[in-house]
Design a protein around this motif. Structure first.
Motif, short mmCIF file in Angstrom:
data_model
loop_
_atom_site.label_atom_id
_atom_site.label_comp_id
_atom_site.label_asym_id
_atom_site.label_seq_id
_atom_site.Cartn_x
_atom_site.Cartn_y
_atom_site.Cartn_z
N ILE A 5 40.04 34.57 35.27
CA ILE A 5 41.40 34.02 35.47
C ILE A 5 42.30 34.50 34.08
CG2 ILE A 5 42.76 31.76 35.15
CD1 ILE A 5 40.86 32.02 37.57
N TRP A 6 43.71 34.76 34.59
CA TRP A 6 44.49 35.31 33.57
C TRP A 6 45.97 34.35 33.46
CZ3 TRP A 6 47.54 40.44 35.08
CH2 TRP A 6 48.24 40.74 34.08
N MET A 7 46.03 34.14 32.18
CA MET A 7 47.26 33.38 32.13
C MET A 7 48.04 34.33 30.96
SD MET A 7 46.59 29.30 31.74
CE MET A 7 45.49 29.07 30.47
N ILE A 34 42.97 25.31 37.27
CA ILE A 34 41.86 26.25 36.86
C ILE A 34 40.44 25.41 36.89
CG2 ILE A 34 40.29 27.45 35.24
CD1 ILE A 34 43.51 28.31 33.94
N HIS A 38 38.68 27.03 39.94
CA HIS A 38 38.20 28.33 39.53
C HIS A 38 37.13 28.05 38.31
CE1 HIS A 38 41.34 30.36 41.95
NE2 HIS A 38 42.32 29.60 41.15
N TYR A 43 35.54 33.93 32.43
CA TYR A 43 36.61 33.70 31.36
C TYR A 43 37.92 33.43 32.01
CZ TYR A 43 32.92 35.87 28.44
OH TYR A 43 31.75 36.39 27.87
N CYS A 44 38.75 32.79 31.00
CA CYS A 44 40.35 32.75 31.34
C CYS A 44 40.81 33.79 30.11
CB CYS A 44 40.98 31.42 31.14
SG CYS A 44 42.60 30.99 31.28
N LEU A 69 39.63 23.24 29.21
CA LEU A 69 39.22 23.90 30.00
C LEU A 69 37.68 24.01 30.30
CD1 LEU A 69 41.20 27.48 29.28
CD2 LEU A 69 41.18 26.19 31.51
N TYR A 73 37.69 30.77 27.00
CA TYR A 73 38.79 31.26 27.06
C TYR A 73 38.77 32.56 25.97
CZ TYR A 73 40.62 28.18 23.52
OH TYR A 73 40.75 27.48 22.37
N LEU A 236 49.32 31.90 37.76
CA LEU A 236 48.25 32.56 37.00
C LEU A 236 47.72 33.46 37.96
CD1 LEU A 236 45.45 31.10 38.16
CD2 LEU A 236 46.20 29.17 36.54
#
Length: 260
Positions: A5-7, A34, A38, A43-44, A69, A73, A236
């Motif tokens: 996951i990408w923020m 998330i 997800h 990882y985020c 979370l 992350y 995201l």
């Protein structure tokens, strides 16, 4: 197969709004999304501008929020961040560079390289010889493993007149460095608050929407004196990295009205 996951660009503050948006409400919505959809991600990755104009209290409150979370992350530094405060309040790998928030993380079938492009006191980014040397060594160590590089500042112009002036300085030299490595699979950049994809020197790249507010498109023309956030919802990214390549989905996690 690795799922990430990408923020990006949280611009978090412990209190108050940023340009008419509530950073705590937006981040809470992202974390809830998330965790609900997800939690199978490895990882985020959070590609910089963790806070808006950071204080120890901002980072401490951000750390409390991110503890919600259900997946680990990876925090990164952007031009709004303070390296010492990132280190003091947020979890970073033990082998992070001593002078920079720059590190590599191994995942199933992928190498995740998180670069530090912060140049304190400037909006544009830098990538000095020490950081370049680390990158060369990390890409060499990855061997045939696909490498996905995350960085805050884009290394190339994106046809965004206002943001392009504050990209990674000497980005062409950075991209030339990558030409010596066949394992660079994807570049993921923050900073511009708009979703853009393309290729450069044969390498696919993408930018990410901000979790908080979006920059307007380049037309109609605007400048920093007339700047106002676009009335667009945040998103995201959902990346899947496998032997055949990388896919990126932009995932809207809340409506524009939330946090405004």
């Amino acid at each position: 197969m690795t799922k990430l996951i990408w923020m990006s660009d949280l611009h978090f503050t412990a209190e108050g709004d940023v340009l008419g948006h509530d950073p705590r409400a937006r981040l809470e919505a992202a974390i809830s999304h998330i965790n609900a959809h997800h939690d199978d991600a490895a990882y985020c990755v959070i590609s910089g501008d963790l806070v808006n104009r950071g204080t120890p209290g901002d980072y401490a409150t951000l750390a409390q929020a991110l503890d919600g979370l259900t997946i680990p992350y990876l925090p990164m530094a952007g031009n709004h961040d303070d390296r010492a405060l990132v280190r003091a309040h947020l979890p970073i790998p033990n082998d992070t560079m001593a002078a920079f928030v720059q590190y590599a993380v191994a995942a199933e079938g992928a190498a995740i390289l998180c670069l530090d492009t912060l140049d304190p006191g400037k909006d544009s980014g830098a990538f000095c010889e020490d950081r370049k040397g680390w990158l060369r060594a990390a890409l060499s160590a990855a061997g045939d493993t696909p490498a996905v590089i995350f960085m805050h500042h884009p290394p190339l112009p994106l046809c965004l007149p206002m943001q392009d002036a504050d990209r990674l300085r000497d980005g062409e030299a950075f991209l030339q460095l990558l030409q010596g490595f066949d394992n660079v699979t994807y570049l993921c950049c923050g900073h511009v608050h708009r979703p853009i994809t393309g290729t450069t020197h044969g390498i696919p790249f993408a930018t990410m929407r901000s979790v908080l507010y979006q920059a307007p498109p380049p037309q109609p023309a605007w400048d920093w004196e007339s700047f106002a956030p676009a009335k667009e919802a945040p998103a995201l990214g959902v990346l899947k990295i496998g032997p055949s390549g990388v896919t990126l989905q932009y995932d809207q996690f809340c409506a524009f009205e939330i946090g405004t």
